[in-house]
Design an enzyme around this catalytic site. Structure first.
Site, PDB file in Angstrom:
ATOM      1  CG  HIS A 194      25.184  72.867  51.216  1.00 44.90           C
ATOM      2  ND1 HIS A 194      24.331  72.581  52.255  1.00 44.90           N
ATOM      3  CD2 HIS A 194      26.035  71.569  51.074  1.00 44.90           C
ATOM      4  CE1 HIS A 194      24.202  71.467  52.764  1.00 44.90           C
ATOM      5  NE2 HIS A 194      25.232  70.728  51.952  1.00 44.90           N
ATOM      6  CD  GLU A 232      26.242  67.367  50.634  1.00 47.57           C
ATOM      7  OE1 GLU A 232      25.491  67.376  49.640  1.00 47.57           O
ATOM      8  OE2 GLU A 232      26.429  68.370  51.202  1.00 47.57           O
TER       9      GLU A 232
END
Length: 280
Positions: A194, A232
């Site tokens: 992330h 994601e």
């Protein structure tokens, strides 16, 4: 769930064409109980999926928003000391400096006592809050950070330090041991990332793409057991998805996670090795 990479942006005019399916699935949704969220014609559906009973042993993540968890109260050093003498992410603190077109870069594991004010300020940036959902006082960010640092080491929050200046926030995590593994055909040692580019001045000029490429390479260099780096980002976050594509990730599937509908992005070791050979 913060894995939305709110500030990873690609250079204007250099963004690859997005799959048309990206434009039709905006927003978030609950995870369907009978579906993994991966399309049946995707090549990754041929991968061996870890049994649900095995994943369940690792997927309890209290206090976390899609990274890692665990209730043990341990220090960062203790979290890195597993019985076999190694840790789940191969000692990120020892990965060292990597060279990028933007300058010397390294990942430095977060120290809450030193880094909390800076990360809290970034999390309260209006461009960030819609995706990371960590706006508020320092206690909100602190809870999120300590949930990882006091867990079992499957997720490590880091500052990205470019030319000696902290300018981004990262989470490096074991995707195969967490919540995400329930929603795609995970392989052992899949490693997730992330990214949040903190300063406004560092956004919108391709720096996110540069750093994503560098960190993906760093993961594959330092974690020989890892064959894929995954991410994601929220499908609504078009600049983030574009940055991942520009950094050599491929769009694999749309997945329904508890707090968002995400684009599953994958960067394979095969691409990493090919690029390395070309530069030799």
């Amino acid at each position: 769930m913060p894995p939305t990479d709110a500030s990873a942006e690609a250079d204007a005019g250099t963004v690859p064409e997005l799959d048309t399916s990206l434009g039709t699935a905006i927003g978030t949704g609950a995870v369907p109980s009978s579906s993994s969220g991966v399309s049946s014609d995707n090549e990754d559906t041929m991968d061996l999926r870890l049994p649900d009973e095995f994943i369940a042993l690792f997927a309890e993540e209290p206090g976390m928003r899609g990274a890692s968890g665990g209730d043990r109260q341990v220090t960062t050093e203790q979290a890195c000391d597993t019985p076999d003498g190694d840790d789940l992410l191969d000692r990120i603190a020892d990965w060292g400096v990597t060279s990028t077109p933007a300058g010397a870069f390294r990942l430095v594991p977060v120290r809450v006592e030193n880094d909390l004010p800076l990360i809290t300020r970034w999390m309260n940036d209006p461009a960030v809050t819609a995706f990371w959902e960590l706006a508020g006082p320092e206690t909100v960010t602190e809870e999120h950070l300590r949930g990882q640092l006091e867990g079992d080491g499957r997720s490590v929050p880091c500052l990205g330090v470019l030319e000696g200046t902290p300018m981004s926030y990262w989470e490096i995590y074991r995707a195969d041991l967490g919540l995400l593994a329930r929603h795609y055909p995970a392989r052992p040692h899949d490693t997730g990332i992330h990214l949040l580019v903190g300063g406004v001045a560092n956004r919108g000029r391709g720096l996110g793409t540069t750093l994503l490429r560098a960190v993906a390479d760093l993961v594959l260099d330092k974690r020989p057991s890892c064959a894929r780096v995954v991410a994601e980002p929220d499908l609504r976050n078009t600049p983030s998805v574009s940055a991942f594509l520009s950094a050599g990730f491929r769009f694999s599937a749309e997945v329904d996670l508890p707090d968002k509908r995400a684009a599953l992005m994958i960067r394979d070791r095969a691409l990493h090795d090919l690029l390395q050979r070309r530069h030799m």
